[in-house]
Design a protein around this motif. Structure first.
Motif, mmCIF file in Angstrom:
data_model
loop_
_atom_site.group_PDB
_atom_site.id
_atom_site.type_symbol
_atom_site.label_atom_id
_atom_site.label_comp_id
_atom_site.label_asym_id
_atom_site.label_seq_id
_atom_site.Cartn_x
_atom_site.Cartn_y
_atom_site.Cartn_z
ATOM 1 N N GLY A 11 -16.920 -22.722 5.371
ATOM 2 C CA GLY A 11 -16.555 -21.894 6.559
ATOM 3 C C GLY A 11 -17.720 -21.981 7.545
ATOM 4 N N ALA A 12 -19.048 -21.992 6.976
ATOM 5 C CA ALA A 12 -20.226 -22.262 7.957
ATOM 6 C C ALA A 12 -20.161 -23.740 8.424
ATOM 7 N N ALA A 13 -19.678 -24.654 7.619
ATOM 8 C CA ALA A 13 -19.708 -25.984 8.253
ATOM 9 C C ALA A 13 -18.401 -26.076 9.387
ATOM 10 N N THR A 14 -17.507 -25.209 9.208
ATOM 11 C CA THR A 14 -16.227 -25.035 10.183
ATOM 12 C C THR A 14 -16.786 -24.495 11.510
ATOM 13 N N ALA A 15 -17.380 -23.460 11.040
ATOM 14 C CA ALA A 15 -17.849 -22.534 12.129
ATOM 15 C C ALA A 15 -18.844 -23.035 13.021
ATOM 16 N N GLN A 16 -19.894 -23.441 12.780
ATOM 17 C CA GLN A 16 -21.031 -23.929 13.158
ATOM 18 C C GLN A 16 -21.709 -25.306 12.454
ATOM 19 N N PRO A 17 -20.930 -26.420 12.618
ATOM 20 C CA PRO A 17 -21.347 -27.537 11.880
ATOM 21 C C PRO A 17 -22.912 -28.105 12.124
ATOM 22 N N ASP A 18 -23.076 -27.850 13.516
ATOM 23 C CA ASP A 18 -24.567 -28.485 14.149
ATOM 24 C C ASP A 18 -25.622 -27.547 13.698
ATOM 25 N N ALA A 19 -25.277 -26.400 13.419
ATOM 26 C CA ALA A 19 -26.405 -25.208 13.162
ATOM 27 C C ALA A 19 -27.125 -25.601 11.988
ATOM 28 N N LEU A 20 -28.453 -25.393 12.047
ATOM 29 C CA LEU A 20 -29.400 -25.593 10.880
ATOM 30 C C LEU A 20 -29.212 -24.637 9.611
ATOM 31 N N ALA A 21 -28.859 -25.583 8.469
ATOM 32 C CA ALA A 21 -28.716 -24.845 7.291
ATOM 33 C C ALA A 21 -29.912 -24.816 6.326
ATOM 34 N N ALA A 33 -23.008 -29.277 8.495
ATOM 35 C CA ALA A 33 -22.315 -30.521 8.424
ATOM 36 C C ALA A 33 -22.730 -31.584 7.480
ATOM 37 N N ASP A 34 -24.138 -31.487 7.513
ATOM 38 C CA ASP A 34 -24.757 -32.692 6.599
ATOM 39 C C ASP A 34 -24.428 -32.140 5.262
ATOM 40 N N ALA A 37 -20.766 -32.866 4.187
ATOM 41 C CA ALA A 37 -20.755 -34.337 4.051
ATOM 42 C C ALA A 37 -21.311 -34.584 2.732
ATOM 43 N N ALA A 38 -22.240 -34.419 2.371
ATOM 44 C CA ALA A 38 -23.309 -34.543 1.003
ATOM 45 C C ALA A 38 -22.316 -34.130 0.035
ATOM 46 N N SER A 39 -22.045 -32.859 0.025
ATOM 47 C CA SER A 39 -20.946 -32.293 -1.029
ATOM 48 C C SER A 39 -19.672 -33.034 -1.415
ATOM 49 N N ALA A 40 -18.922 -33.684 -0.005
ATOM 50 C CA ALA A 40 -17.884 -34.473 -0.289
ATOM 51 C C ALA A 40 -18.138 -35.710 -1.308
ATOM 52 N N GLU A 41 -19.174 -36.443 -0.621
ATOM 53 C CA GLU A 41 -19.665 -37.560 -1.304
ATOM 54 C C GLU A 41 -19.944 -37.334 -2.985
ATOM 55 N N ALA A 42 -20.675 -36.197 -3.264
ATOM 56 C CA ALA A 42 -20.919 -35.905 -4.529
ATOM 57 C C ALA A 42 -19.720 -35.490 -5.309
ATOM 58 N N ARG A 130 -25.308 -39.672 0.629
ATOM 59 C CA ARG A 130 -25.541 -38.715 1.657
ATOM 60 C C ARG A 130 -26.325 -37.653 0.880
ATOM 61 N N TYR A 131 -25.861 -37.314 -0.342
ATOM 62 C CA TYR A 131 -26.567 -36.239 -1.156
ATOM 63 C C TYR A 131 -27.755 -36.475 -1.608
ATOM 64 N N GLY A 132 -28.395 -37.796 -1.616
ATOM 65 C CA GLY A 132 -29.786 -38.306 -2.018
ATOM 66 C C GLY A 132 -29.573 -39.143 -3.202
ATOM 67 N N ALA A 133 -30.598 -39.068 -4.100
ATOM 68 C CA ALA A 133 -30.574 -39.972 -5.432
ATOM 69 C C ALA A 133 -30.584 -39.166 -6.634
#
Length: 508
Positions: A11-21, A33-34, A37-42, A130-133
């Motif tokens: 919901g947060a990624a849809t409503a305000q994708p560019d906002a700082l999380a 949005a970051d 995207a990291a969660s989708a790759e995970a 994108r999630y890291g290592a």
């Protein structure tokens, strides 16, 4: 309508994708949005390993983007997350992995050499995205748990209780348990999208985890610390932090650090909410904290089996109340006056909790579940409490920690509060030890750096604050006490940690 914990992130990624999380321990900033995207790759990584509904996935980590991304990825697959702190010993970790029977173990490398070391012991395969290592270890032969579309039935997490001894005990928390707990937290704290929360509480503990979920639910921002650093907290408070949920030890360390910087009060100007949990509040300490922050210090009470928050205060600045307040949204309380340690004459009984946050039971342990879950939907907390005239709850102590001295009950929490009233005491733990025909009271205290206190000084300090039978037989001063990752004292380890000192000083 939210039916899974990852829905708040979506919901947060849809409503305000560019906002700082999030700003992490390395001051790296991520948008919603970051995180999505990291969660989708995970999620894709886990799917490639065959993770499906009902499988358990163990996360070994210290607070990081990796941990958050994989937590939500597991939710998206209707699998069950098992968050474990990377600072566990290898023996402890191995025991919990065996008990939770996961299909995959994820070792999150960021900010955690311990996780890297654990991963090497399991010959985990390194992956990066994108999630890291992370390091991934795949197990075979695990048995999936049943799944349900109903968020009240579908288990989201297995969370091991910090007080567990002997056989492992993992609370099964459903998606609705966690969603309800997060919603209650947002409401009681008045959280807004512009808020910045300083979060050093580990996400492997229910306090930190629900705080993080409440930040997602309010679309706020989090300064996510891998470990608590008083220097980083002090600096963050001067920048942008508006919300500070913490355990008392964190507050105490901040006060001592600020004095070293010749600061007697908070000067950042952004902070608007401060809370404390995990230990009793003393009137004097509460006044000191409020004088420093210039804000009311809210107190609370919760437990893993109740998905964290059960009660909270909403006091005004200067209110002398040191209770844990009233039930949070949806929670209901009862006192059992027939329980061990109860004192009906003084209104003290075991606290029983019901509501949407109460766990489903313990993982694959119907006998333990039956012991703590009543037929009418309450969970036995093992904590002793009393209601005051305003029906606010006061925590007296743990029923299993009750000390019987000279035929009377000694509640450790009361003795600990008297000790932490001293400005040079950061934290205190009180336990009982068998003595000839009786039980003695032992106190262990962590003192401030360069402190010159001695045992006799503290004994004199509490003399007029405690009745004779409540006064500690011994007071052991130390720079460090055995604690859980949250800062909670591990009382079961106190005596064994200071055996030599106890014996040496007794025989002098």
């Amino acid at each position: 309508m939210q039916t899974r914990i990852h829905h708040a992130m979506n919901g947060a990624a849809t409503a305000q994708p560019d906002a700082l999380a999030m700003i992490d321990f390395a001051d790296q900033a991520y948008s919603w949005a970051d995180l999505a995207a990291a969660s989708a790759e995970a999620r894709a990584v886990l799917q490639d390993r065959g993770v499906g509904p009902g499988d358990r996935v163990v996360l070994v980590f210290e607070n990081s983007l990796e941990a958050c991304a994989f937590l939500f990825a597991i939710s998206q697959l209707d699998a069950i997350a098992v968050p474990l702190n990377a600072r566990l010993t290898h023996a402890e970790l191995d025991r919990l992995i065996t008990h939770s029977d996961p299909s995959v173990v994820v070792f999150c490398h960021a900010a955690s050499e311990a996780a890297v070391t654990h991963g090497k012991a399991y010959s985990a395969r390194s992956e990066r995205g994108r999630y890291g290592a992370v390091g991934l270890f795949q197990r075979r032969g695990n048995r999936p748990e049943p799944c349900s579309d109903d968020p009240n039935e579908q288990v989201a997490l297995l969370l091991y209780t910090s007080g567990s001894t002997g056989a492992p005990k993992a609370a099964m928390l459903t998606h609705q348990n966690l969603i309800s707990a997060a919603e209650a937290t947002v409401k009681v704290r008045g959280m807004l999208s512009e808020d910045v929360t300083f979060l050093a509480l580990p996400l492997s503990h229910i306090f930190g985890l629900v705080t993080f979920l409440s930040i997602c639910g309010s679309m706020g921002k989090v300064r996510l610390e891998a470990r608590f650093s008083v220097e980083r907290l002090f600096a963050a408070l001067q920048r942008d932090v508006t919300m500070l949920p913490a355990v008392p030890q964190m507050h105490a360390l901040l006060f001592h650090y600020a004095r070293g910087q010749n600061k007697t009060s908070y000067e950042g100007g952004c902070l608007r909410f401060v809370s404390s949990g995990g230990a009793p509040l003393d009137h004097v300490w509460k006044r000191e904290a409020e004088a420093f922050y210039g804000l009311p210090l809210q107190n609370g009470y919760g437990l893993t089996e109740g998905a964290a928050g059960v009660c909270s205060t909403q006091n005004q600045l200067g209110d002398p109340d040191v209770s844990v307040g009233y039930p949070m949204q949806g929670s209901r309380l009862q006192l059992d006056f027939d329980a061990i340690g109860a004192n009906p004459a003084e209104g003290i009984g075991e606290i029983l909790v019901a509501g949407p946050q109460v766990m489903k039971g313990y993982f694959r342990d119907p006998e333990q579940s039956a012991r703590v879950l009543t037929k009418d939907g309450f969970v036995r907390t093992g904590d002793l409490g009393v209601f005051d005239a305003q029906q606010r709850l006061h925590i007296v102590g743990r029923s299993k920690e009750l000390i019987f001295r000279s035929g009377r009950n000694v509640y450790p929490a009361e003795v600990e509060a008297a000790l932490t009233d001293h400005p040079e005491v950061i934290m205190a733990g009180v336990v009982g030890r068998p003595a000839t025909g009786n039980e003695e009271v032992l106190a262990f205290v962590k003192v401030a750096p360069n402190c010159r206190l001695c045992e006799e000084d503290l004994a004199a300090f509490v003399h007029d604050r405690l009745a004779p039978y409540k006064r500690p037989t011994r007071i052991i001063l130390a720079q460090k006490l055995p604690v859980a990752p949250t800062g909670k004292i591990l009382k079961a380890k106190l005596i064994s940690s200071f055996t030599d000192q106890l014996l040496r000083e007794v025989t002098v």
